[in-house]
Every structure is written in C-alpha cells, then in structure tokens.
Scaffold this motif. Sequence first.
Motif: not given
Length: 301
Positions: A87, A142, A233, A278-282, A294-296
């Motif tokens: 990140d 997360l 995020l 990756q910074q954008t949550p699903t 969810t996000a990693t």
Amino acid sequence: MTQHHDDHGHSLAEDMPLMEAMIGRRRALRWFAGAGTAALVAGCGGNGSDASSASVAVVTGTTPTPTPTATTATPTPSATTGTCVKDASETNGPYPADGTNTSSGSTSNALTASGIVRSDIRSSFLGTSTTTATGVQLKLTLTVVDVNSSCAALAGYAVYIWCCDRNGLYSLYTAAAESYLRGIQVTDANGQVTFTLIFPGCYSGRWPHIHVEVFSSLATATSGRYASLVGQLAMPAAACSTVYADTATYPSSARNFAQISLSSDNVFGDNSTAQIAQQTPTLTGNIAAGYIGTATIGLAR
C-alpha cells in the motif's frame, strides 16, 4: 548507446552440417539430446528486462493443493490464489487524533483512550457525548497481508481507522464535541478486522476516503509515530454517486464529488493502478440495507 542483440535465429537444420563436420553425426545427435534442455532454459532468460525496476511489485500468493493419492477418487479442488501490492504511504491528514498533532476536542490522542478498541465506531465515546453518526451504514472488513511473504495474513496487528461524517466533518476537530467514527481492532488469525461505520461524506478538494493506520501490535498503537503504515482507502466512484444522490442525508457531497477525480486528488493522484485497485474497497449492498465492503492492506515487513 549501441544495443547488442544476441543472434538466436539459427535452426537445427542450419546448424547440423557444421556440427557433423566438427564432431560427426552420431556425436552431434548425442550432444544435442543431452544439452537441449539447458540451451532452451538459457535462451528463455536473456530478454534484458529487470522486474525489480518496477515501482510497485505485484505479489501472487498461492495455497498449495494436496496431491491426490491413487486411492482418492474425488477430484482435488483447484488451488486458491491472491495478489497483493504494498500500500502507498499517505498523509494522515490534519485530523488523525493519533497523538501527532493537537485537536480542538477532548483529546489529541484517541489511541490511548479507554473504549477506542471497538468494532462499531459510529457513536462518540469520549466526554459527555454519545451521539451516533448518521448516514448509510458500511460494514468494512480489512485483511492485512505481508507482500514479502506471498500475501500471507498478518495476525495480531492493530488497525486504526477514522473518517469524516456525512457533512464532511471530523470528530475531535471540526466536530470537536464528538469522538465518533474512530476505532481500533486487532487482526485475527486470518489477518482480518471488521468495522461498522457510515459511508463517509465528500468534502471540498478531496476524493471520498477512509484513513487507516496499521501498527505491529495493540501495544504499539499508542502513538501514530509507531505506525507500520499510514494509508487511505478510496471509496468506489459508483457507490459515491449512488449514496450522494440523497442530498437530504449528504447535503454537500454530490456537489463536492462532481468537482474531484482520483487523478486530481492530491493523495491518490500519484498512486499506481495496482495500488488504487487495492486501496478501493469492493462493496456489495444498497442504501436501504447498507453496504458490505472488503479491502486488502499490503505491508512490506
């Protein structure tokens, strides 16, 4: 600079007469059968590119699939795979309440306050206020992973998140009497934490976002100076458009959102495509039922 290119264009048919003349047909065939594999490997490795020169490395993690035995009749499931990147480090902004600056509210370091470790962060918990932030509910999970270990989950890490309310105000600062929308959770064996909050509003000059700080343990989460990662995020554009259409709940967000883009945002604008993804949550869900996201979060340990 002159570039040099190795000549790999000769075929076996072209090379065979020379080989026969030098060592004889039988010896040439025996030599080629033994060395062919090594020659093939050497020929595939010399394209001159260096993967380490990329600004962001994408790591793929794989869970190995057990090999079925001769007595196993059930097909073996496919291996599960995942990708992660480190990140981007971002500013914690002017409203962190992590001990790195002052505030106009009851504390400048919410991380040391009793009650900060909580999953539902919608209500104020400091001072006399118990106000609950209103807006579209968001339940966010997360997953913290190690990009240097095939995206392995990191257990026992403390994750602190905070965001603005539906009016674009931050508790302990521009909403000084409140302490809502701030909290810490510790990652479980799967590297996961879950928070219940609201979909943040959009204020002038910034893409809608949630702030994140990750610490190696709850014990180190006493000052923002010890964070392993300070990140943010980015809220998904489609969900922002849907949520902000309700101008009664989010009175100024639609106007502010129309004037900003990810590329023009002073935080997300210089991130790579992989980092932004990756910074954008699903998100799934809707306004009435709330959203589940969810996000990693990728750390390089």
